[in-house]
Design a protein around this motif. Sequence first.
Motif, PDB file in Angstrom:
ATOM      1  N   LEU A  73       0.855  -1.175   0.000  1.00  0.00           N
ATOM      2  CA  LEU A  73       0.000   0.000   0.000  1.00  0.00           C
ATOM      3  C   LEU A  73       0.900   1.237   0.000  1.00  0.00           C
ATOM      4  O   LEU A  73       1.731   1.384   0.898  1.00  0.00           O
ATOM      5  CB  LEU A  73      -0.892   0.021   1.242  1.00  0.00           C
ATOM      6  CG  LEU A  73      -1.743  -1.220   1.498  1.00  0.00           C
ATOM      7  CD1 LEU A  73      -2.355  -1.161   2.887  1.00  0.00           C
ATOM      8  CD2 LEU A  73      -2.809  -1.362   0.453  1.00  0.00           C
ATOM      9  N   TYR A  74       0.734   2.090  -1.004  1.00  0.00           N
ATOM     10  CA  TYR A  74       1.480   3.344  -1.100  1.00  0.00           C
ATOM     11  C   TYR A  74       0.499   4.481  -0.849  1.00  0.00           C
ATOM     12  O   TYR A  74      -0.514   4.581  -1.555  1.00  0.00           O
ATOM     13  CB  TYR A  74       2.094   3.524  -2.491  1.00  0.00           C
ATOM     14  CG  TYR A  74       3.084   2.463  -2.869  1.00  0.00           C
ATOM     15  CD1 TYR A  74       4.423   2.593  -2.518  1.00  0.00           C
ATOM     16  CD2 TYR A  74       2.690   1.328  -3.579  1.00  0.00           C
ATOM     17  CE1 TYR A  74       5.337   1.616  -2.864  1.00  0.00           C
ATOM     18  CE2 TYR A  74       3.607   0.355  -3.917  1.00  0.00           C
ATOM     19  CZ  TYR A  74       4.922   0.499  -3.567  1.00  0.00           C
ATOM     20  OH  TYR A  74       5.828  -0.462  -3.905  1.00  0.00           O
ATOM     21  N   LYS A  75       0.795   5.309   0.126  1.00  0.00           N
ATOM     22  CA  LYS A  75      -0.099   6.422   0.429  1.00  0.00           C
ATOM     23  C   LYS A  75      -0.252   7.298  -0.805  1.00  0.00           C
ATOM     24  O   LYS A  75       0.729   7.739  -1.403  1.00  0.00           O
ATOM     25  CB  LYS A  75       0.444   7.237   1.600  1.00  0.00           C
ATOM     26  CG  LYS A  75      -0.522   8.274   2.100  1.00  0.00           C
ATOM     27  CD  LYS A  75      -0.014   8.935   3.360  1.00  0.00           C
ATOM     28  CE  LYS A  75      -0.972   9.981   3.855  1.00  0.00           C
ATOM     29  NZ  LYS A  75      -0.436  10.670   5.032  1.00  0.00           N
ATOM     30  N   LYS A  97     -12.815  -6.413  14.099  1.00  0.00           N
ATOM     31  CA  LYS A  97     -13.176  -6.320  12.700  1.00  0.00           C
ATOM     32  C   LYS A  97     -12.324  -5.213  12.060  1.00  0.00           C
ATOM     33  O   LYS A  97     -12.135  -4.155  12.655  1.00  0.00           O
ATOM     34  CB  LYS A  97     -14.663  -5.994  12.630  1.00  0.00           C
ATOM     35  CG  LYS A  97     -15.246  -5.917  11.289  1.00  0.00           C
ATOM     36  CD  LYS A  97     -16.773  -5.993  11.311  1.00  0.00           C
ATOM     37  CE  LYS A  97     -17.445  -4.811  11.919  1.00  0.00           C
ATOM     38  NZ  LYS A  97     -18.884  -4.742  11.586  1.00  0.00           N
ATOM     39  N   LEU A  98     -11.785  -5.478  10.865  1.00  0.00           N
ATOM     40  CA  LEU A  98     -11.009  -4.490  10.123  1.00  0.00           C
ATOM     41  C   LEU A  98     -11.508  -4.484   8.687  1.00  0.00           C
ATOM     42  O   LEU A  98     -11.484  -5.513   8.016  1.00  0.00           O
ATOM     43  CB  LEU A  98      -9.513  -4.819  10.141  1.00  0.00           C
ATOM     44  CG  LEU A  98      -8.621  -3.931   9.270  1.00  0.00           C
ATOM     45  CD1 LEU A  98      -8.590  -2.498   9.815  1.00  0.00           C
ATOM     46  CD2 LEU A  98      -7.216  -4.497   9.181  1.00  0.00           C
ATOM     47  N   SER A  99     -11.969  -3.324   8.243  1.00  0.00           N
ATOM     48  CA  SER A  99     -12.470  -3.193   6.874  1.00  0.00           C
ATOM     49  C   SER A  99     -11.553  -2.289   6.072  1.00  0.00           C
ATOM     50  O   SER A  99     -11.033  -1.295   6.576  1.00  0.00           O
ATOM     51  CB  SER A  99     -13.874  -2.603   6.868  1.00  0.00           C
ATOM     52  OG  SER A  99     -14.785  -3.505   7.449  1.00  0.00           O
ATOM     53  N   LYS A 103      -8.863   0.711  -2.155  1.00  0.00           N
ATOM     54  CA  LYS A 103      -8.173   1.999  -2.226  1.00  0.00           C
ATOM     55  C   LYS A 103      -8.043   2.729  -0.900  1.00  0.00           C
ATOM     56  O   LYS A 103      -7.323   3.710  -0.804  1.00  0.00           O
ATOM     57  CB  LYS A 103      -8.908   2.923  -3.196  1.00  0.00           C
ATOM     58  CG  LYS A 103      -8.926   2.438  -4.612  1.00  0.00           C
ATOM     59  CD  LYS A 103      -9.687   3.389  -5.497  1.00  0.00           C
ATOM     60  CE  LYS A 103      -9.710   2.844  -6.895  1.00  0.00           C
ATOM     61  NZ  LYS A 103     -11.001   2.603  -7.422  1.00  0.00           N
ATOM     62  N   ILE A 104      -8.765   2.315   0.123  1.00  0.00           N
ATOM     63  CA  ILE A 104      -8.789   3.097   1.363  1.00  0.00           C
ATOM     64  C   ILE A 104      -8.694   2.194   2.599  1.00  0.00           C
ATOM     65  O   ILE A 104      -9.277   1.124   2.638  1.00  0.00           O
ATOM     66  CB  ILE A 104     -10.061   3.984   1.433  1.00  0.00           C
ATOM     67  CG1 ILE A 104      -9.984   4.970   2.581  1.00  0.00           C
ATOM     68  CG2 ILE A 104     -11.304   3.167   1.497  1.00  0.00           C
ATOM     69  CD1 ILE A 104     -11.035   6.067   2.510  1.00  0.00           C
ATOM     70  N   LEU A 105      -7.923   2.666   3.567  1.00  0.00           N
ATOM     71  CA  LEU A 105      -7.767   1.994   4.849  1.00  0.00           C
ATOM     72  C   LEU A 105      -7.649   3.064   5.917  1.00  0.00           C
ATOM     73  O   LEU A 105      -6.826   3.979   5.788  1.00  0.00           O
ATOM     74  CB  LEU A 105      -6.512   1.107   4.848  1.00  0.00           C
ATOM     75  CG  LEU A 105      -6.077   0.511   6.182  1.00  0.00           C
ATOM     76  CD1 LEU A 105      -7.100  -0.525   6.649  1.00  0.00           C
ATOM     77  CD2 LEU A 105      -4.704  -0.117   6.063  1.00  0.00           C
ATOM     78  N   HIS A 106      -8.465   2.976   6.947  1.00  0.00           N
ATOM     79  CA  HIS A 106      -8.444   3.964   8.049  1.00  0.00           C
ATOM     80  C   HIS A 106      -8.526   5.398   7.523  1.00  0.00           C
ATOM     81  O   HIS A 106      -7.747   6.264   7.916  1.00  0.00           O
ATOM     82  CB  HIS A 106      -7.199   3.803   8.913  1.00  0.00           C
ATOM     83  CG  HIS A 106      -7.099   2.510   9.639  1.00  0.00           C
ATOM     84  ND1 HIS A 106      -8.106   1.995  10.414  1.00  0.00           N
ATOM     85  CD2 HIS A 106      -6.094   1.610   9.708  1.00  0.00           C
ATOM     86  CE1 HIS A 106      -7.736   0.851  10.929  1.00  0.00           C
ATOM     87  NE2 HIS A 106      -6.521   0.579  10.511  1.00  0.00           N
TER      88      HIS A 106
END
Length: 130
Positions: A73-75, A97-99, A103-106
């Motif tokens: 994953l590259y910001k 749970k982690l969704s 394209k998006i995380l946190h």
Amino acid sequence: MNRYLFLLSITLLFLIGGCSTYDEKTIEHVLEKEDFTNIEEIVIRNGNTGDTITITEERQIAELLSLINKVVLYKDDNQEPRDGFSYTITFKEDTKKLSMSDKILHDTYYKTQPNLAQIIETFYEQLTSE
């Protein structure tokens, strides 16, 4: 003067190196950091249709993780809000749970290498054709 330039160069290299490691991470690293060591369920949602597939079989979970763990994953430089996603993945373990989408995380947008959406799409289509 040369000594000053040398020290300045070394300092800049450390600063640049430190920033890039913060902005790049593998999915495996993310899961480890979030303390997901024994994932019991993965839910994949197709963003185009809204359909979901729930995976609970250990073999299928292991297969998907082997496909995506090394994805980097590259910001993304562009952090402006966007609409839509191709796929989301939700990892579940105990009550955690982690969704993430392709394209998006946190709430942070990422680019992926290799293309996470293509990997998930291929896996998703394989499961739906069985």
